[in-house]
Design a protein around this motif. Sequence first.
Motif, PDB file in Angstrom:
ATOM      1  N   ARG A  65       0.812  -1.224   0.000  1.00  0.00           N
ATOM      2  CA  ARG A  65       0.000   0.000   0.000  1.00  0.00           C
ATOM      3  C   ARG A  65       0.849   1.280   0.000  1.00  0.00           C
ATOM      4  O   ARG A  65       0.320   2.382   0.238  1.00  0.00           O
ATOM      5  CB  ARG A  65      -0.935   0.014   1.212  1.00  0.00           C
ATOM      6  N   GLN A  66       2.138   1.154  -0.278  1.00  0.00           N
ATOM      7  CA  GLN A  66       3.062   2.296  -0.201  1.00  0.00           C
ATOM      8  C   GLN A  66       2.595   3.474  -1.064  1.00  0.00           C
ATOM      9  O   GLN A  66       2.632   4.628  -0.632  1.00  0.00           O
ATOM     10  CB  GLN A  66       4.460   1.869  -0.641  1.00  0.00           C
ATOM     11  N   ALA A  67       2.182   3.217  -2.300  1.00  0.00           N
ATOM     12  CA  ALA A  67       1.775   4.310  -3.186  1.00  0.00           C
ATOM     13  C   ALA A  67       0.546   5.042  -2.643  1.00  0.00           C
ATOM     14  O   ALA A  67       0.406   6.261  -2.833  1.00  0.00           O
ATOM     15  CB  ALA A  67       1.491   3.773  -4.586  1.00  0.00           C
ATOM     16  N   LEU A  68      -0.351   4.318  -1.979  1.00  0.00           N
ATOM     17  CA  LEU A  68      -1.565   4.936  -1.442  1.00  0.00           C
ATOM     18  C   LEU A  68      -1.243   5.861  -0.269  1.00  0.00           C
ATOM     19  O   LEU A  68      -1.957   6.839  -0.024  1.00  0.00           O
ATOM     20  CB  LEU A  68      -2.559   3.858  -1.015  1.00  0.00           C
ATOM     21  N   ILE A  69      -0.170   5.554   0.456  1.00  0.00           N
ATOM     22  CA  ILE A  69       0.270   6.445   1.538  1.00  0.00           C
ATOM     23  C   ILE A  69       1.014   7.632   0.947  1.00  0.00           C
ATOM     24  O   ILE A  69       0.760   8.790   1.306  1.00  0.00           O
ATOM     25  CB  ILE A  69       1.168   5.689   2.538  1.00  0.00           C
ATOM     26  N   TYR A  70       1.918   7.362   0.016  1.00  0.00           N
ATOM     27  CA  TYR A  70       2.757   8.420  -0.538  1.00  0.00           C
ATOM     28  C   TYR A  70       1.915   9.489  -1.249  1.00  0.00           C
ATOM     29  O   TYR A  70       2.214  10.686  -1.148  1.00  0.00           O
ATOM     30  CB  TYR A  70       3.781   7.835  -1.507  1.00  0.00           C
ATOM     31  N   ARG A  71       0.854   9.087  -1.945  1.00  0.00           N
ATOM     32  CA  ARG A  71       0.072  10.046  -2.719  1.00  0.00           C
ATOM     33  C   ARG A  71      -0.647  11.046  -1.820  1.00  0.00           C
ATOM     34  O   ARG A  71      -1.070  12.123  -2.283  1.00  0.00           O
ATOM     35  CB  ARG A  71      -0.904   9.330  -3.653  1.00  0.00           C
ATOM     36  N   LEU A  72      -0.795  10.761  -0.527  1.00  0.00           N
ATOM     37  CA  LEU A  72      -1.414  11.695   0.404  1.00  0.00           C
ATOM     38  C   LEU A  72      -0.612  12.979   0.549  1.00  0.00           C
ATOM     39  O   LEU A  72      -1.119  13.985   1.040  1.00  0.00           O
ATOM     40  CB  LEU A  72      -1.592  11.042   1.779  1.00  0.00           C
ATOM     41  N   SER A  73       0.650  12.951   0.097  1.00  0.00           N
ATOM     42  CA  SER A  73       1.493  14.141   0.179  1.00  0.00           C
ATOM     43  C   SER A  73       1.340  15.047  -1.037  1.00  0.00           C
ATOM     44  O   SER A  73       2.038  16.068  -1.126  1.00  0.00           O
ATOM     45  CB  SER A  73       2.958  13.734   0.366  1.00  0.00           C
ATOM     46  N   GLY A  74       0.482  14.681  -1.999  1.00  0.00           N
ATOM     47  CA  GLY A  74       0.156  15.642  -3.039  1.00  0.00           C
ATOM     48  C   GLY A  74       0.263  15.201  -4.479  1.00  0.00           C
ATOM     49  O   GLY A  74      -0.156  15.943  -5.367  1.00  0.00           O
ATOM     50  N   ASP A  75       0.823  14.022  -4.760  1.00  0.00           N
ATOM     51  CA  ASP A  75       0.890  13.560  -6.146  1.00  0.00           C
ATOM     52  C   ASP A  75      -0.275  12.615  -6.390  1.00  0.00           C
ATOM     53  O   ASP A  75      -0.207  11.426  -6.089  1.00  0.00           O
ATOM     54  CB  ASP A  75       2.223  12.865  -6.429  1.00  0.00           C
ATOM     55  N   TRP A  76      -1.352  13.134  -6.989  1.00  0.00           N
ATOM     56  CA  TRP A  76      -2.611  12.408  -7.092  1.00  0.00           C
ATOM     57  C   TRP A  76      -2.773  11.682  -8.426  1.00  0.00           C
ATOM     58  O   TRP A  76      -3.889  11.274  -8.770  1.00  0.00           O
ATOM     59  CB  TRP A  76      -3.784  13.371  -6.880  1.00  0.00           C
ATOM     60  N   ASN A  77      -1.705  11.506  -9.174  1.00  0.00           N
ATOM     61  CA  ASN A  77      -1.798  10.793 -10.454  1.00  0.00           C
ATOM     62  C   ASN A  77      -2.482   9.443 -10.235  1.00  0.00           C
ATOM     63  O   ASN A  77      -1.995   8.607  -9.465  1.00  0.00           O
ATOM     64  CB  ASN A  77      -0.394  10.593 -11.034  1.00  0.00           C
ATOM     65  N   PRO A  78      -3.636   9.183 -10.896  1.00  0.00           N
ATOM     66  CA  PRO A  78      -4.368   7.932 -10.658  1.00  0.00           C
ATOM     67  C   PRO A  78      -3.622   6.687 -11.105  1.00  0.00           C
ATOM     68  O   PRO A  78      -4.016   5.578 -10.734  1.00  0.00           O
ATOM     69  CB  PRO A  78      -5.659   8.133 -11.459  1.00  0.00           C
ATOM     70  N   LEU A  79      -2.547   6.850 -11.861  1.00  0.00           N
ATOM     71  CA  LEU A  79      -1.727   5.710 -12.265  1.00  0.00           C
ATOM     72  C   LEU A  79      -1.225   4.931 -11.058  1.00  0.00           C
ATOM     73  O   LEU A  79      -0.962   3.724 -11.148  1.00  0.00           O
ATOM     74  CB  LEU A  79      -0.544   6.210 -13.097  1.00  0.00           C
ATOM     75  N   HIS A  80      -1.122   5.611  -9.909  1.00  0.00           N
ATOM     76  CA  HIS A  80      -0.556   4.993  -8.715  1.00  0.00           C
ATOM     77  C   HIS A  80      -1.615   4.469  -7.744  1.00  0.00           C
ATOM     78  O   HIS A  80      -1.282   4.012  -6.652  1.00  0.00           O
ATOM     79  CB  HIS A  80       0.352   6.002  -8.001  1.00  0.00           C
TER      80      HIS A  80
END
Length: 276
Positions: free
Chosen positions: A169-184
């Motif tokens: 689930r790393q990408a789902l945590i990391y995207r909370l910091s602002g990179d919302w590209n749905p690819l992840h």
Amino acid sequence: MMIDPIIQSYDKRDTIIFALGLGYGADPLNEGELPFVYEKDLRCLPAYANILCHPGFWAQDPAFGIDWVKILHAEQDLVMHSPLPAVGAVRGEYRVAGIEDKGEGRGALLHQVKQLYDEADDTHLATVRSTLFLRGNGGEGGFGDSMPVAAPVPDRAPDRVVEIATLPRQALIYRLSGDWNPLHADPAIARKAGFDRPILHGLCTKGLANRAILSAYCDNDVTRFKSMFVRFSKPVMPGETIRIEFFEEGEGQLRFRAIAVERDIVVLDRCSATVA
């Protein structure tokens, strides 16, 4: 093309969430990592400069004619001029420095530069240069500046190796910091882009290398971290273990690469860093 300046405030919660997105705190007894995930004596990671004042996914605007689903992050260069405050407000000033057209059907490289300033006193904090590979474009012409070609890492055994395990689930945590590209996050979008599952953000992989440099060469002192360049050679799948191999080249000069252990494939290549 210019992007309007962006001002972003962040508090201790944001600083800690970013560190959690890089896997800090996996070992609750690791006191060396505690200042990145605990508000007492909180430190902000240099890698946070990569995504602070993120301009949003502007490439989705049809006016630019970019096939945004097929965008991949190619390279990222970070130079720290002053440490990021643990909490505060920063201003990002952007410009598209150039586009390298590889030809019809071969894609194009887009180079974007961000200057990051402390909004409180205008201190120049960082210069960030990003290269995006527009796989669905090409043949439309180019302009401006390009980044110099990075040299290969030395052909010898590494001087030091650091391994970091990622979470599924790393990408789902990391995207909370602002990179919302749905690819992840979205499996359907990932499949359209040619992947069988959502991939890890390239900047998360770079952040893992930042974490390794801080622990192995800076005693987790962010003031000793000066610069870092990476080339994203292959995507990382959340859940993989990343092995960072360092080659020491003179005082404070490092070359490195990162390998996804389970697939034995290089995911960051021709990388470099400077530490004090």
